[in-house]
Scaffold this active site. Structure first.
Site, mmCIF file in Angstrom:
data_model
loop_
_atom_site.group_PDB
_atom_site.id
_atom_site.type_symbol
_atom_site.label_atom_id
_atom_site.label_comp_id
_atom_site.label_asym_id
_atom_site.label_seq_id
_atom_site.Cartn_x
_atom_site.Cartn_y
_atom_site.Cartn_z
ATOM 1 N N ASP A 518 0.854 -1.179 0.000
ATOM 2 C CA ASP A 518 0.000 0.000 0.000
ATOM 3 C C ASP A 518 0.897 1.238 0.000
ATOM 4 O O ASP A 518 2.107 1.140 0.260
ATOM 5 C CB ASP A 518 -0.906 -0.032 1.230
ATOM 6 C CG ASP A 518 -1.826 1.167 1.300
ATOM 7 O OD1 ASP A 518 -2.339 1.579 0.245
ATOM 8 O OD2 ASP A 518 -2.026 1.704 2.407
ATOM 9 N N ASN A 1031 -8.758 -1.152 4.155
ATOM 10 C CA ASN A 1031 -8.884 -1.458 2.738
ATOM 11 C C ASN A 1031 -7.791 -2.408 2.249
ATOM 12 O O ASN A 1031 -7.852 -2.898 1.130
ATOM 13 C CB ASN A 1031 -8.837 -0.160 1.917
ATOM 14 C CG ASN A 1031 -7.533 0.597 2.098
ATOM 15 O OD1 ASN A 1031 -7.058 0.762 3.215
ATOM 16 N ND2 ASN A 1031 -6.945 1.042 1.016
#
Length: 1436
Positions: A518, A1031
């Site tokens: 990420d 997420n």
């Protein structure tokens, strides 16, 4: 009524076109026709509105009366209008109400009451609780789930069968107690480890579930409650900076504009703030929290689902306020007693989802709609998967093969036993084998089958049950001892330690091939700072300067620190006669602004009217100009006046073209800037420090402080940023009446709006600035400004306001008008912002790339931002050459075809790059197209760089062919950036690459060969995902190893991870040190455990050839048990905990090429059967046949019986396997040495004491009593075991010596170098800088010393932060490595060092010097240098 000339039509015309309640959705104010005495209109038409309208009619105001109809330019009012418009657009798009499905049927819904009837209380009990559980077990489910996990492994099923058969006394040569106790012990150890790991998860769950929030009571007071006590229907109060504990429907916001801002990074990875609004109450005042509880509200909502972007519901409100509203279909309905009922639609714009954070809003109140596992974020979270380490998979296959070998051996012995009985046994009358009793069966089948089971139990030592106990203990210590308490992975600020949450995957840390990372919160800290600017094609400032570290310098002092040229120009123009006119006009004149350079020649100075300013430049005084730095003279006279004018254009654009909100600083001092874009905050904050400050914002104006002079600008129009527009524009009127447009946005969009006749030199220089900034990883924005004539603006504004009030194609019309007015901009300059990376991220990624690990960045942020960050962290080296895989998502009919064509285009580009890079011919395209040719390229070649966005991925992942093409393309890229991706897309990418690697490994093979190729590939390269937000959970769970970052965005990622760290750079020691060591130790533990047990089993097997295959054990069951539990357990346990390939573990970070995930042959099927099985069979033969054929019948203490033979063979066997573990150990400590000697020496007192203990308990055992005395007093015994040790240990010593001398592994070479010269000496400047950024060593001080973190110049060569692995032995071989390090001591690490420069006279490069010191390092000397200063061994 007619309008005065030049004014827009009165607002009453809008009332005819648009209902009032819908016009309010766009922030459009309308006049009321006739204020009613009792209606809400009297409250809306304020005295201020009347005064402004009267002034407009009398001509006393510059703003025309029609301005009351204008779209608001205040950011909060604009946000409220946008939120309401989005709601209206969703409803008008045909979205069905909550109770209706698209098929006309009725879908499941829930009804929630804010003021429930008595019959409905308590409504929270109808729905799930808000408790969230990520742990695997509880008191009830632990035993069944744990046993299912254990017995799903082949080994444990084998031991269970073994334990059951051992209780059948007819066939078992051993007692059932031993095998059963061993199995229970193994399960108990594994159970304790599983409980320990799950307790950590329970603690994390408790930490989240016991977080505090506030419930709003009916009387308006609030009560503190825990998250787990939140129920559906509660009204929860959330304050600024807090997370939402459940999915809420917003009812109240403290902001006067009736909106709130939320941060959804934890949900979708996006860093910009989102706008949400309370439920539309049609003007019903909500002045405080108490008024919320006066509502009588019934919400009908859709049932819980996973959709993060859509919500369908309708709210029924009952209040006296609605009685006075005009009746309309679906609107208010008057009731006889209860007042009027209003039905209001509810969409996602009113929803506040769990996991998001409230920002820039003092507080909100929301009604709980979904709780716990029914919240959107939990519905999108996958169930915690059961992950199995690669060695567990490896052992499943190898144990199956060993069991197959055992079956063959047992069948052979059973048949041989029957044949021997028939041919030889019956001839021996004293055996009475012609009498059929229990154990001697008449039926041949029964005899063979039962003898088979006897041998099955006898040869059960082929599979070492002790291995699984040792594995569990070693993994536990590796994870919860070494990883959890590694000081190199402890955050220096938060003091958080690393956390191992699943030690079953320790070995997989040493086999990582792909890292999917990420961005926000993982690679970056999301802190934007202004670093450089460019004005009229000239760059100013330096990326190394940190203005935020010099807060004591402001105004011109800060500008002088930023860049001397800017200071001189600003000081010069501030002291000129044109300063006041310059700032009151909003910038320079049209001629000066259009001039292509800030350094005009003398002729141009005259034509621009700047010569007069230069002559009067010594007028006004200025503190900074008259207070030069020590040793400096006044030099502002040298500044460029034109640059001073352009600077005013530049900073005025920065201060006006933004949507920020001023917020009081709770700590005192300057106000804080808050807004949806962190870039704007960084720019305006930097401008304030330099002396151009955004001071105040009112309803329609902005006040600036320009170097001490306050100026008020009237903001006329704001055209917001959108991904399609790529820019933001503000039209403002300066104090002198000049109307200017200020535009700021991406270079791709703004440069298209620049005046067509702009000189090419300026455009070329600006593009060069953009390229220069991008190469440094800075985020760039381009600024443009234009002066607009009043008549042109009036005509355009009329059309703009009409479009803003329209409900038909509103967005398209506004975009078209924005594009029209933005044409013909003057190019002002470029800003360069640094998205601050976490400490050591570039060095960490470079190290991982040097270790041949492929790193991907997958983020929900926009592509431009993602690519800039990739450049900053050295994942992307040439941003202009990045292949942008983007398609227009709006053209759904052609998007898939466009994506396929782009994939083919980029595949051909990869072929061309490979040809240019290597000069080799690329295979011609066949029927498969370019994908077939790229598949034929070497997998090691990875030079391309790729960026793909989420909308394009939707089309690619939906098609198998395109998905395969993308995988092939990405596999040959050194850097891959995926932007605007959803959580499900992140997981799909991990699956895509896993499937591709399996397909590539299988090739064209079929059947069993294909299965084995895929199985082997599954063990070789692992997928790792790392992230910090909710997420990222799906990606973490899909990957083989999931790493959670303990950041600021909650604990969802950590709670669903296998390992948790505080910073990305800690991934380097986690993989290169802990991963390498775990794999190294566990591989040798497995091989050795099988080796010692197979050696023992083959001793028993060989004896059967001389015992008629009767199943007679050569040793008793107790001795067989203590062989594994006592005599051989501790040496291999300590070996698996303490051993290492090199003493100084920092060398594993200095030489990342040691991380050899595919080329390692330490544990493969071939090496396992060679060193674990074949060598065990050979050593077993030595330990049996030499004692057997050395039996002597003469002498005083002769050895002739079977039990004496067993004792001799057992001692020979024990010494052989003990010497083996001592031989393979590379790192000896006093603890390992002492316990290894003791483990072997214990056998002698055991042989003497154990028979005495048996007699003490009145147990007569012919296998022990008197046998040991006879054996130990025999000279034959001592001679035989010495011969066995010489043969076994001598042959292994010669083998390893030859291997080290003629075919050494990289670790062997490093070990030899370490012994001679040390491994942390002679660090080149790039290597030292990389290691210092990773925290491995410190940068060299001026005195030339290189001190390790936490150590001193006299520290040992050990890694002090992994001291728990060392024992307490101190090594002096490298005690002065750092202090004696002289190579490169005078190098300037910060810059100027060229690793390719020839060394000074008398000094050698490190790889040349290496070969000179050690003759056996031929391979090590033939190295090539990487960009980080490390070295690559030659490919074998």
């Amino acid at each position: 009524m007619t309008s005065p000339p030049g004014q827009l039509p009165p607002s009453r015309s809008l009332r005819v076109e648009v209902p009032e309640e819908e016009a309010l959705q766009f922030g459009v104010r309308q006049e009321e026709e006739a204020p009613s005495a009792h209606g809400p209109a009297s409250r809306k038409y304020s005295p201020g509105t009347m005064i402004r309208d009267a002034a407009a009619y009398l001509g006393l105001s510059r703003t025309p009366r029609a301005q009351t109809n204008r779209v608001s330019v205040n950011p909060l009012m604009r946000a409220a209008g946008d939120a309401k418009y989005n709601t209206s657009r969703e409803l008008k798009a045909g979205e069905a109400p909550a109770e209706e499905s698209s098929g006309g049927g009725v879908e499941r819904t829930r009804v929630i009451y804010l003021d429930p009837p008595v019959s409905k209380k308590p409504q929270g009990s109808e729905f799930v609780s808000n408790r969230v559980v990520t742990s695997k077990y509880n008191f009830i489910t632990f035993l069944p789930i744990f046993l299912l996990e254990m017995f799903s492994r082949v080994a444990y099923l084998y031991f269970l069968l073994q334990a059951g058969l051992s209780w059948w006394s007819v066939i078992s040569p051993f007692s059932g107690y031993g095998s059963t106790a061993a199995l229970v012990f193994v399960l108990a150890v594994a159970g304790i480890k599983a409980i320990w790991e799950d307790v950590k998860r329970h603690h994390e769950d408790k930490r989240m579930n016991t977080s505090a929030t506030q419930r709003l009571n009916p009387d308006g007071s609030v009560t503190d409650i825990l998250w787990t006590d939140v129920r559906v229907g509660d009204v929860i109060v959330v304050r600024d900076g807090e997370l939402f504990p459940a999915d809420l429907m917003c009812l109240y916001s403290s902001l006067p504009e009736n909106v709130c801002f939320i941060k959804t990074t934890n949900l979708d990875g996006e860093t910009n703030l989102k706008i949400r609004k309370p439920l539309d109450l049609k003007g019903l005042p909500m002045n405080d929290l108490a008024s919320v509880m006066s509502l009588k509200l019934t919400l009908t909502a859709e049932d819980a689902n996973r959709n993060l972007h859509k919500f369908r519901g309708k709210a029924h409100l009952v209040h006296e306020y609605f009685r006075d509203m005009p009746l309309s279909p679906g609107g208010a309905q008057r009731g006889a007693d209860t007042g009027a009922t209003l039905e209001v639609p509810v969409t996602m714009n009113e929803m506040l989802l769990r996991g998001c954070m409230l920002k820039n809003t003092e507080r909100i109140a929301g009604m709980v709609v979904y709780t716990g596992k029914e919240t959107r974020i939990q519905m999108n979270a996958a169930k915690t998967p059961l992950k199995v380490g690669s060695f567990d998979l490896f052992l499943n296959l190898q144990i199956a093969l060993v069991i197959a070998m055992q079956l063959a051996m047992c069948l052979f012995c059973a048949i041989a036993n029957y044949v021997w009985i028939q041919q030889e046994g019956k001839k021996r009358y004293y055996l009475a084998l012609d009498v059929y009793v229990q154990g001697n069966w008449e039926n041949a089948g029964a005899q063979i089958c039962l003898t088979f089971l006897t041998f099955w139990i006898l040869l059960s030592y082929l599979v070492p049950i002790s291995l699984f106990v040792t594995l569990e203990i070693v993994k536990f210590i590796q994870g919860f001892g070494f990883v959890n308490f590694d000081r190199d992975m402890r955050d220096p600020k938060t003091r958080e330690w690393a956390r191992c949450r699943n030690s079953n995957l320790n070995e997989d840390l040493g086999k990582i091939e792909y890292i999917f990372s990420d961005k926000t919160g993982t690679l970056t800290s999301n802190e934007m700072q202004l670093r450089q600017i460019a004005v009229k094609g000239v760059a100013y400032g330096t990326s190394d300067l940190r203005l935020e570290e010099h807060l004591d310098k402001t105004g011109l002092r800060a500008l002088r620190l930023f860049d001397q040229r800017l200071y001189k120009a600003a000081a010069r123009v501030q002291r000129s006669s044109s300063w006041n006119g310059l700032i009151t006009a909003g910038g320079s004149s049209k001629r000066i602004m259009a001039h292509p350079t800030s350094y005009p020649n003398l002729e141009a100075v005259g034509s621009l009217g700047l010569d007069g300013e230069a002559a009067s430049a010594d007028g006004a005084d200025d503190e900074v100009a008259n207070s030069p730095l020590p040793g400096q003279a006044h030099d502002w006279e040298e500044g460029s006046t034109a640059l001073g004018h352009h600077l005013v254009d530049f900073w005025t654009n920065i201060c006006l073209c933004q949507s920020l909100i001023l917020e009081k600083n709770p700590a005192g001092g300057a106000n804080l800037f808050q807004g949806p874009s962190p870039d704007e905050v960084a720019l305006v904050d930097g401008a304030r420090q330099i002396g151009f400050e955004f001071k105040e914002r009112s309803h329609s104006s902005v006040r600036l402080d320009m170097q001490g002079e306050e100026v008020l600008y009237e903001v006329l129009n704001v055209m917001e940023y959108s991904s399609d527009r790529g820019c933001m524009s503000v039209i403002a009127r300066a104090p002198d009446g000049t109307i200017r447009l200020y535009c700021k946005g991406s270079d791709a969009k703004v440069l298209q709006k620049i005046r067509r006749d702009t000189p090419p030199e300026l455009m070329d220089n600006t593009n060069a600035n953009l390229h220069y900034f991008a190469k440094q990883g800075l985020r760039t924005l381009v600024l443009g400004t234009k002066i607009i004539a009043p008549a042109t603006y009036q005509e355009w504004d009329r059309r703009y306001q009409e479009a803003a009030a329209s409900f038909v194609d509103r967005d398209e019309r506004l975009d078209a008008l924005g594009k029209e007015i933005e044409e013909g901009l003057e190019l002002i300059g470029v800003t360069a912002i640094e998205d601050k990376l976490q400490e050591g991220v570039p060095a960490a990624i470079q190290t991982l790339l040097d270790a041949s690990i492929r790193v991907w960045m997958i983020t929900g942020d926009k592509q431009e931002t993602a690519v800039n960050i990739a450049v900053s962290c050295r994942l992307v080296h040439n941003p202009e050459d990045v292949m942008m895989l983007n398609v227009d998502e709006k053209s759904k009919d052609t998007a898939a075809r466009d994506a396929d064509e782009l994939l083919d285009k980029f595949l051909r580009r990869v072929m061309q790059l490979y040809k240019e890079d290597t000069g080799a011919e690329v295979p011609a395209e066949g029927k498969a197209g370019p994908v077939g040719s790229v598949c034929a390229l070497p997998s090691e070649w990875q030079k391309a760089e790729l960026a793909v966005d989420g909308p394009s991925l939707n089309f690619i992942l939906a098609d198998d062919s395109m998905r395969h093409k993308l995988a092939v393309l990405a596999a040959h890229c050194s850097g891959v950036v995926v932007s605007r991706s959803s959580p499900s897309q992140k997981a799909a990418i991990v699956k895509m690459m896993t499937k591709y690697e399996m397909w590539k490994a299988a090739g064209s093979s079929r059947g069993l060969t294909r299965w084995y190729a895929m199985h082997r590939r599954r063990l070789q390269g692992k997928m790792l995902s790392i992230g910090d937000g909710a997420n990222d959970v799906a990606m973490l769970q899909t990957a083989d190893v999931g790493i959670g970052i303990m950041g600021k965005e909650g604990r969802q990622a950590v709670n669903n991870s296998d390992y948790a760290i505080s910073q990305f750079r800690f991934l380097v020691p986690l993989l290169l040190v802990h991963g390498n060591l775990s794999y190294y130790r566990l591989a040798r533990l497995i091989k050795y455990s099988f080796y010692k047990n197979i050696t023992f089993a083959f001793v028993l097997f060989y004896y059967q050839f001389y015992a008629g295959f009767s199943g007679q054990a050569l040793v008793d069951s107790i001795t067989a048990a203590v062989f594994n539990v006592v005599f051989t357990a501790l040496p291999i346990l300590l070996f698996s905990i303490l051993d290492r390939p090199v003493k100084n573990l920092k060398a594993l970070v200095r030489y990342p090429q040691m991380y050899n995930k595919r080329g390692s042959h330490s544990l493969t099927t071939l090496t396992f059967w060679k060193t674990g099985v074949l060598m065990g069979a050979v050593h077993g033969a030595v330990c049996f046949f030499i004692p057997y054929y050395s039996l002597a019948t003469s002498g005083r203490s002769n050895i002739t019986d079977v039990y004496s033979l067993g004792k001799v063979a057992f001692v020979a066997l024990l010494g052989t396997v003990t010497l083996e573990v001592a031989l393979v150990a590379r790192y000896w400590t006093w603890l390992f040495g002492i316990l290894t000697v003791i483990s072997y020496a214990l056998v002698y007192p055991y042989l003497v004491v154990f028979p005495l203990l048996e007699m003490a308990f009145s147990y007569y055992d012919p296998a022990n009593i008197g046998v040991s005395d006879q054996v130990l007093s025999s000279a034959t015994f001592w001679f035989v075991i010495l011969v066995c040790y010489i043969i076994t240990f001598g042959s292994r010593y010669l083998e390893r010596t030859a291997k080290w001398a003629f075919k050494p592994q990289d670790s062997c070479i490093l070990s030899e170098k370490e012994r001679k010269d040390g491994l942390m000496r002679d660090l080149s400047a790039p290597t030292r800088k990389r290691l210092s950024e990773l925290g491995v060593v410190r940068m060299r001080s001026k005195a030339g010393l290189d001190l390790e973190r936490g150590g001193d110049e006299h520290s040992s060569g050990e890694t002090p932060h992994l001291r728990g692995q060392h024992g307490s032995t101190q090594f002096s071989g490298e005690a002065d490595d750092e202090a004696r390090d002289t190579v490169g001591s005078s190098l300037d690490v910060a810059g100027g060092f060229d690793p390719d420069m020839p060394p000074p006279p008398g000094q050698m490069r490190e790889w040349d010097a290496l070969s000179g010191r050690s003759p056996s390092m031929v391979r090590f000397a033939a190295h090539t240098r990487s960009a980080s200063g490390t070295t690559y061994p030659l490919q074998r």
